[in-house]
Design an enzyme around this catalytic site. Structure first.
Site, PDB file in Angstrom:
ATOM      1  N   HIS A  60      37.216 -23.837  84.824  1.00 47.35           N
ATOM      2  CA  HIS A  60      36.278 -25.010  85.158  1.00 47.35           C
ATOM      3  C   HIS A  60      36.988 -26.255  84.871  1.00 47.35           C
ATOM      4  O   HIS A  60      36.876 -26.614  84.169  1.00 47.35           O
ATOM      5  CB  HIS A  60      34.714 -24.839  84.431  1.00 47.35           C
ATOM      6  CG  HIS A  60      33.752 -25.659  84.293  1.00 47.35           C
ATOM      7  ND1 HIS A  60      32.513 -24.614  84.322  1.00 47.35           N
ATOM      8  CD2 HIS A  60      33.602 -26.597  85.340  1.00 47.35           C
ATOM      9  CE1 HIS A  60      31.498 -25.714  84.907  1.00 47.35           C
ATOM     10  NE2 HIS A  60      32.460 -26.914  85.557  1.00 47.35           N
TER      11      HIS A  60
ATOM     12  N   ASP B 291      34.994 -27.449  81.405  1.00 47.34           N
ATOM     13  CA  ASP B 291      34.724 -28.362  82.370  1.00 47.34           C
ATOM     14  C   ASP B 291      34.887 -29.985  81.708  1.00 47.34           C
ATOM     15  O   ASP B 291      34.376 -30.611  82.151  1.00 47.34           O
ATOM     16  CB  ASP B 291      33.232 -28.457  81.671  1.00 47.34           C
ATOM     17  CG  ASP B 291      32.323 -28.759  82.607  1.00 47.34           C
ATOM     18  OD1 ASP B 291      32.951 -29.687  83.498  1.00 47.34           O
ATOM     19  OD2 ASP B 291      31.025 -28.784  82.484  1.00 47.34           O
TER      20      ASP B 291
HETATM   21  O1  DOR Z   1      28.514 -32.578  82.282  1.00 45.79           O
HETATM   22  C1  DOR Z   1      28.775 -32.362  83.215  1.00 45.79           C
HETATM   23  N1  DOR Z   1      30.253 -32.828  83.865  1.00 45.79           N
HETATM   24  N2  DOR Z   1      28.258 -30.796  83.728  1.00 45.79           N
HETATM   25  C2  DOR Z   1      28.727 -30.144  85.398  1.00 45.79           C
HETATM   26  O2  DOR Z   1      27.825 -29.529  85.396  1.00 45.79           O
HETATM   27  C3  DOR Z   1      29.354 -31.752  86.283  1.00 45.79           C
HETATM   28  C4  DOR Z   1      30.276 -32.647  85.791  1.00 45.79           C
HETATM   29  C5  DOR Z   1      30.595 -33.813  86.245  1.00 45.79           C
HETATM   30  O3  DOR Z   1      31.073 -32.986  86.884  1.00 45.79           O
HETATM   31  O4  DOR Z   1      30.932 -34.659  85.563  1.00 45.79           O
END
Ligand code: DOR
Length: 425
Positions: free
Chosen positions: A60, A305
């Protein structure tokens, strides 16, 4: 160019090797592992006092290219990845344009090859433009090189569409990776809905916006015997639902991020927009449940993420800031500090969560383990090194980290990807 790693104390998901060994790397593969291998002009890397692990695999990552190269590029994101010990990263489709056609997949693969640091696997969109209306040409995306699909940044809320997506994805050999959010419940909340959000006067995103999607998709996965991977789960209830589903044999997997096992919503009290993330930071009970889920394997893997945003984008009032924080360079140090040092995970379990499981989930058979014949994707770490997270030390183009200033333990000292040294401290 051949490489010989000497004095390697290898940790695989199956355990730590009893004695140090030498590892000979040739042609991108691990050719041989033995107590002592005679030298034959190879580049020598002495790993004495360090641990040698399979390169980390991050399911991710947001690389922002194409479209928001001011936040990150495939080049800068790759540099951040190898500095963090990652040798394979899956990049999310919320780019501009979205990764919803074979051309965009091809563009990313071409750029990644030119950069040549890390294996980049584009994750295609489930729906065109990630709009949640019309399913993408999944077979085209698979042929172009995608292994997984997601509308990440947005959940796929339409249950009928999710059913069809699961059926087509299975036929196309793709994994559906769900961003678990029902937007009718999250309602553009800026933080976790709780006493803290009331106190701060911020609009809350209740954890039920996550759990209703997980509960529904568990039922769809059960009904269709189709695999679903739940991304960045954040709540105790999500862990419980997935634990029960797995016990019942439903083919679901999931990931959690370092920020969801390291931080609570209390950090939002500073109004530091680096603490704004989606799903939001939750309460201590949720953090404890994420840790327990990582320990007992309910949570298969750790994914960052990594979500870079510029200073201009983040230096606004909390409500208006985009969610996300960078994570590639701090992930391992946070794992050591928050999970290994307190005795929650052994190093073998860390390898399972950061290399073994993500490789298996995505079907990367020659990755996630250090063994003769496998890809030479390797990270060498110094478990004793303490270091401070700082802007200056960060190679990602964006610096939106809530961990700036924190002391971490455990540092990547070298990363080898495809048999080449791609990072050395
Ligand atoms: O915190 C986040 N940022 N969650 C997401 O699902 C998308 C991501 C982003 O693309 O900045």
């Amino acid at each position: 160019m051949s490489i010989l790693i000497i004095n390697a104390r290898v940790v695989n998901a199956s355990g730590e090797s009893a004695a140090a060994c030498d590892i000979r790397i040739d042609n991108g593969r691990i050719e041989r592992m033995a107590p002592q291998i005679s030298r034959n002009g190879e580049q020598i890397i002495d790993a004495v006092g360090k641990l040698v692990l399979p390169g980390f695999i991050d399911l991710h990552v947001h690389l922002r290219e194409p479209g928001r190269e001011d936040k990150e590029t495939i080049a800068t994101g790759s540099q951040a990845a190898v500095k963090g010990g990652f040798t394979s990263i899956f990049c999310m489709p919320n780019t501009t344009p979205a990764i919803d056609t074979a051309q965009v997949v091809q563009y990313i693969l071409d750029q990644a090859r030119k950069v040549g640091l890390v294996n980049v696997y584009p994750v295609g969109a489930i729906t065109k433009g990630r709009a949640g209306v019309e399913i993408t040409e999944m077979m085209d995306l698979r042929r172009a090189g995608c292994l997984g699909l997601s509308d990440d940044g947005r959940g796929l809320m339409n249950a009928g569409l999710m059913r069809r997506a699961l059926e087509y994805a299975r036929m196309s050999g793709l994994l559906i990776m769900q961003h678990c959010e029902d937007e009718t419940l999250s309602n553009k909340g800026a933080m976790n809905e709780s006493a803290v959000s009331t106190l701060l006067g911020l609009k809350g995103d209740p954890l039920v916006s996550e759990t209703v999607i997980i509960a529904r998709d568990i039922e769809l996965a059960r009904y269709l015997s189709a695999r679903v991977h739940f991304m960045h789960i954040s709540s105790a209830r999500s862990v419980e639902l997935i634990r029960r589903a797995k016990a019942e044999g439903v083919p679901v997997t999931c990931e959690a991020t370092p920020h969801h096992f390291a931080l609570t919503e209390d950090l939002v009290k500073t109004f530091n927009t680096a603490a704004k993330v989606n799903p939001p930071l939750r309460g201590w009970d949720d953090v404890a449940a994420i840790r327990a889920g990582l320990k007992d394997g309910t949570i298969d893997c750790i994914a960052t993420d990594h979500a870079p945003h510029t200073q201009e984008d983040k230096e606004v009032e909390f409500d208006a800031a985009p969610p996300g924080l960078i994570g590639l360079e701090t992930a391992f140090g946070l794992v050591v500090k928050e999970l290994v040092n307190p005795g929650i995970l052994t190093m073998a379990q860390v390898v399972e969560r950061m290399s073994g499981a993500p490789a298996r989930i995505m079907g990367l058979e020659s990755k996630g383990v250090i063994a003769a014949g496998k890809d030479a994707d390797i990270v060498i770490v110094d478990m004793n090194r303490e270091w401070t997270v700082s802007r200056e030390d960060t190679v990602s183009k964006s610096k939106n980290s809530p961990f700036l200033g924190q002391r971490l333990q455990g540092r990547v000292v070298a990363t080898i990807c495809g048999g080449r040294v791609v990072y050395e401290e």
